[in-house]
Design an enzyme around this catalytic site. Structure first.
Site, mmCIF file in Angstrom:
data_model
loop_
_atom_site.group_PDB
_atom_site.id
_atom_site.type_symbol
_atom_site.label_atom_id
_atom_site.label_comp_id
_atom_site.label_asym_id
_atom_site.label_seq_id
_atom_site.Cartn_x
_atom_site.Cartn_y
_atom_site.Cartn_z
ATOM 1 C CG HIS A 1 -2.067 -0.989 1.056
ATOM 2 N ND1 HIS A 1 -2.757 -1.503 2.122
ATOM 3 C CD2 HIS A 1 -2.626 -1.548 -0.052
ATOM 4 C CE1 HIS A 1 -3.680 -2.345 1.688
ATOM 5 N NE2 HIS A 1 -3.613 -2.389 0.378
ATOM 6 C CG HIS B 1 -6.272 -3.881 5.483
ATOM 7 N ND1 HIS B 1 -5.404 -4.933 5.261
ATOM 8 C CD2 HIS B 1 -5.487 -2.771 5.516
ATOM 9 C CE1 HIS B 1 -4.169 -4.479 5.175
ATOM 10 N NE2 HIS B 1 -4.193 -3.163 5.327
ATOM 11 C CD GLU C 1 -2.901 -8.521 7.881
ATOM 12 O OE1 GLU C 1 -2.905 -9.077 9.000
ATOM 13 O OE2 GLU C 1 -2.203 -7.517 7.611
#
Length: 323
Positions: A51, A134, A136
């Site tokens: 990111h 997100h 993840e």
């Protein structure tokens, strides 16, 4: 510099260390460089490799193509999974589309995935502490979607209802604020005393170390600059942490985002960088402040980092050309 404003000749830059790239980011970036050299372009990447705007734009210029849907990847192409990890469904889809998949998932994220699988097999309900949407979190929840509940706030915990004998466990996103995660964990344990966690905490060493540096150095700062992109969770946490300590803080991609008005009357500037921000953007900011505000630089090292992760097996034995 603002017209009519004299520069602050006494400015001091406190350059936090450690800062910037972590071992997982280094591995992912080296993996993409190697994949481009070994297999040619385009190399497709599922979501952003890390990111960071600068890193993503640099790889676009080299021929990487970032996609959010595997349907956009031509059959048989080379595909790299980003450092944030993916769900089993994405791995299977890549296999179905006969893609040459290279897994650059950070091993610390993989650790959380494996913990989720283990707890689910043992019939635990898992509370995943993290941020909705997100990459993840999406990947981790995909490992055991029927067993995982996302928890973002203490209000989320108050809405949970489980009997005293329920088998409950918690995991955390690796890039959270250590303080925020601990607060949520304490709340979970107070509400559900039987809850268990992973053998070793999930928040990664780099996130913890960078937050520790900001927490320590904020006491000396009039202003904190965090190098990192807006969609970087760990970078956002650094900015928030400085603000919580009563210090003005700005999250910027690079020197072009600097506003000279921020530094009026400022003597001590702490500069750090999120785990996906390259050192080059840090040094550009340092040089800008040296040139425009006659700033001196003091490097403050709080911890030494010597962590390295192996390349994905598909790339081992290759090396990046230095030409």
């Amino acid at each position: 510099m603002m017209p009519g404003k004299e520069p602050c000749t006494a400015m001091r830059i406190i350059l936090a260390a450690p800062r910037g790239f972590c071992a997982g980011v280094n591995m992912a970036i080296e993996s993409l460089d190697l994949a481009i050299q070994a297999f040619g372009t385009p190399v497709y990447v599922y979501h952003e490799i890390v990111h960071n705007k600068y890193v993503v734009e640099t790889f676009r210029d080299k021929g990487a193509v970032f996609v959010n849907h595997l349907e956009d990847v031509p059959t048989g192409s080379t595909l790299l999974f980003s450092a944030h990890g993916v769900s089993p469904a994405i791995r299977q889809l890549a296999k179905d589309r006969q893609l040459r998949a290279i897994d650059a998932t950070c091993p610390l994220v993989t650790k959380v995935h494996l913990e989720a699988i283990r707890f689910a097999k043992e019939e635990y309900t898992i509370f995943l502490i993290g941020h909705e949407g997100h990459d993840e979190v999406i990947g981790t929840m995909g490992e055991a979607p029927a067993a995982i509940i996302l928890v973002e706030t203490e209000e989320d915990i108050n809405a949970l209802n489980f009997p005293d004998d329920a088998k409950l466990a918690y995991l955390t996103q690796t890039t959270l604020s250590v303080d925020d995660a601990n607060r949520i964990i304490r709340c979970l344990k107070a509400r559900f005393p039987q809850i268990i966690g992973p053998p070793k905490e999930d928040i990664c060493y780099a996130t913890t170390n960078r937050q520790e540096a900001v927490r320590t150095l904020a006491a000396e700062a009039d202003l904190v600059l965090v190098l990192g992109s807006q969609n970087s969770s760990n970078s956002q946490r650094l900015r928030e942490l400085a603000t919580e300590h009563g210090v003005k803080a700005y999250l910027i991609d690079g020197q072009a985002d600097v506003d000279d008005a921020w530094f009026e009357g400022v003597e001590n500037v702490v500069i750090t960088a999120g785990a996906s921000a390259p050192e080059s953007v840090v040094q550009e900011c340092v040089e800008y402040l040296r040139e425009h505000f006659q700033a001196t630089v003091e490097v403050r090292t709080l911890r030494l980092e010597d962590v390295h992760f192996p390349l994905p097996r598909e790339l081992r034995g290759l090396s990046i050309s230095k030409a």
